[in-house]
Each structure stands twice: as structure tokens, then as C-alpha cells.
Design an enzyme around this catalytic site. Sequence first.
Site, PDB file in Angstrom:
ATOM      1  N   GLU A 106       0.832  -1.206   0.000  1.00 39.48           N
ATOM      2  CA  GLU A 106       0.000   0.000   0.000  1.00 39.48           C
ATOM      3  C   GLU A 106       0.875   1.269   0.000  1.00 39.48           C
ATOM      4  O   GLU A 106       0.561   2.261  -0.652  1.00 39.48           O
ATOM      5  CB  GLU A 106      -0.919  -0.004   1.225  1.00 39.48           C
ATOM      6  N   HIS A 159       3.916   8.788 -20.238  1.00 35.45           N
ATOM      7  CA  HIS A 159       3.866   9.347 -18.876  1.00 35.45           C
ATOM      8  C   HIS A 159       4.763   8.585 -17.903  1.00 35.45           C
ATOM      9  O   HIS A 159       5.031   9.064 -16.798  1.00 35.45           O
ATOM     10  CB  HIS A 159       2.433   9.348 -18.337  1.00 35.45           C
ATOM     11  N   ASP A 195       1.090  13.690 -28.594  1.00 31.90           N
ATOM     12  CA  ASP A 195      -0.075  13.396 -27.748  1.00 31.90           C
ATOM     13  C   ASP A 195      -0.579  14.708 -27.128  1.00 31.90           C
ATOM     14  O   ASP A 195       0.207  15.634 -26.895  1.00 31.90           O
ATOM     15  CB  ASP A 195       0.354  12.412 -26.650  1.00 31.90           C
ATOM     16  N   ASP A 284      -5.177  12.130 -29.153  1.00 27.04           N
ATOM     17  CA  ASP A 284      -6.161  12.788 -28.280  1.00 27.04           C
ATOM     18  C   ASP A 284      -6.202  14.305 -28.503  1.00 27.04           C
ATOM     19  O   ASP A 284      -6.875  15.026 -27.771  1.00 27.04           O
ATOM     20  CB  ASP A 284      -5.949  12.439 -26.798  1.00 27.04           C
ATOM     21  N   TYR A 323      -8.747   8.806 -27.216  1.00 30.35           N
ATOM     22  CA  TYR A 323      -9.860   8.187 -26.483  1.00 30.35           C
ATOM     23  C   TYR A 323     -11.210   8.360 -27.155  1.00 30.35           C
ATOM     24  O   TYR A 323     -12.227   7.921 -26.616  1.00 30.35           O
ATOM     25  CB  TYR A 323      -9.851   8.713 -25.031  1.00 30.35           C
TER      26      TYR A 323
END
Length: 342
Positions: A106, A159, A195, A284, A323
Amino acid sequence: MKTVYTDQHRLRNSKSEMKGGLLVSPYECPERVDYILARLQQRGMNTIVSPDAFGLDPVKRIHDAQYLEFLSTCWTQWQTLGYKGEAVASVWPARGMHQRRPTNIEGMIGYYAFSSETTISQGTWEAAQASADVALTAQRLVAGGERAAFALCRPPGHHAASDLFGGYCFINNAAVAAQACLDQGAKRVAILDVDFHHGNGTQEIFYHRSDVFVASLHGNPQEHYPHFLGFEDECGAGEGEGFNLNIPLSSGTAFEAWDSALAMACSRILQYGPDVLIVSLGVDTFVDDPLSNFRLTSPDFTRYGERLGRLGLPTIFVMEGGYAVAEIGTNVVNVLEGFEHT
Ligand code: Q9C
Ligand code: ZN
């Protein structure tokens, strides 16, 4: 031009994306690739090549080994916590917090995530690795003398930083391909990121280096994801000073302004004199994209493909975002066709 593709991308089929406080169906979905393949078929660009398996060595030239270890074991470790949902970060080493690497999953997922929309689930790692193989196979084709190749990568990569995932990206496919070019004898590589979003991962990876010139056109990070990087004054540092170019553009940018920014980036690339060009191809920028707000129309993609072709460089196209799923195939193939007409 050949397309490198594998069904393995389907292993990336996460069910949840954090958006506006809700878990929604991910924008970055397998159908994106189905539409691109269908359009390639329809236009007769149907030479599809399966990727070779390169293993992790070329990926480790870009990414931190412990980060890759985390990606490959995250889902298994997450399941041992007994959670019902997919693995997602909820706590980060933010300002003033100690930045030692947690051993608990976590904590570890927050250490390696830079944003929360991207979840990790069954098959994510396998798909990410296959996506890197797709990019490396396209690199091999171009190194072997092809003028260009299209790496139909999914998940996308731009990214992903050396030890960070986010923005639907895990392994920076374009960076891995760029490094492979250099390792095989290229002296200079240019990465052009078209992008809509700033390629923060690519920028971070090469920021201090002069052997890779990185240029990105994108929505102004003052308003748009990834928010923290992509400003005009980020020009590279140390050895890398002058080898990073950011052209942030305002919301609503249409083709004429976008294309003159592209022309500027292209002239900087020619000035740099690369042996090879890698295009981080996100579509995009399309007017109907649900995540973005530039205003390129489908015919505009053909026109800028022509501009890329006129650079006259060996070129590896690496798929990134986009997208508006029903139009993604048309827009991607328009770029490739424009390129090939030159
Ligand atoms: N309101 C690529 O195009 N959006 N990644 C987060 C925005 C994430 C895009 C929420 C966009 C990631 C490869
Ligand atoms: Zn994008």
C-alpha cells in the site's frame, strides 16, 4: 509501413479509473486497438508483424530495477491484502514526508505512482512488457533499414518515468526504443511527442542528456494533466540543457496554430540532426476526444503526417493516447498515410 502488434495488449483490461471522485470504466481500453487494426485493414496497410521477446534488459536501460520488480509483483501482493478492488495508490511521499521506499504494498504503490487514475490489475504487467516488445520490434525493423514502422503499443508509455507509473502508462515504450537505437550505434535520437498530454515521463528520463532531443506539443499544464511538468521554461539541465523543448498550447487550439507549433518543433529536430525520429503518437488532439480540448479534425491528421514525412528521417511511430474510440483508427491511419505519401 509495417505495424507491430500483439493480442497480449488485451491483458491490460482494468475495470476502474478514478475520475472526479468516481470509479469509471477506463478510457484506455482494449477496443482502442481494435478500431486501429480495423482501419489499417480497411486501408490496405495490412502487414502486421508479431513482436519478438526482448526480455527485461532493454527495459532496464531506462527503468529502475526495483520499480520493475514492483510492477511485476504489485497485483499479487495487492491481492494478499484481501481488497475487492484493483490496486490503486492512496498515499504519496508528498512534501515534507520521508521518501524511503516502503516495504508494504500500500505504501509502495504510492511511492511508484504519480497519479491515481491508473489502477493495476491482473495482466497489467504482462501487457506492459509486451507493449515494450512491440516498440523494440519496430525499432529493430527501422534499424534493419525500413523507412518507418508503427508500434501499436498498448498500454501507452509516455507518462512513465524511470521509476513512476501513471497516466495509463507503466513502461516508457518510446524511451526504451530510443535507448535501443543508441545502444546499437545511433549517435542522436529525437523524440517528438504529439499526444495531447505532456510526455512527463519521457522528459524526466532524458532531461539531463544530450543524446536524445525531446520535443512535446501539449495542452498547457497550467490547465491540463499532468499539471506539474511541461512548461515552456523546462529546457533540459546539465548536459541536457537545450535538448528539451516544450510547446504548451491553450485550450481550444485548432489545426493552424497546432501545425505552426509542430513546424517549430520540426525545425528544431532538423537542427539537432538525429539519426532516427521516434514519434509518440497520441491522437487525443482530436476535436471530439473526451479527455482533451484541442480541435484537430480527421483530415488534419493526414496533413501533419505529411509534415512528419517531409523530415526525411527513419521514423518509429509509437502509439500513445487517443480516447475518441470510434475515430481513433481513422486519425492514426491518417497520420501514417500522410507520412507515406511523402
Ligand atoms: N481530469 C495518455 O494519453 N486524466 N494518458 C486524469 C483528468 C489522465 C492520459 C484526469 C489522462 C492520461 C497516454
Ligand atoms: Zn494523452
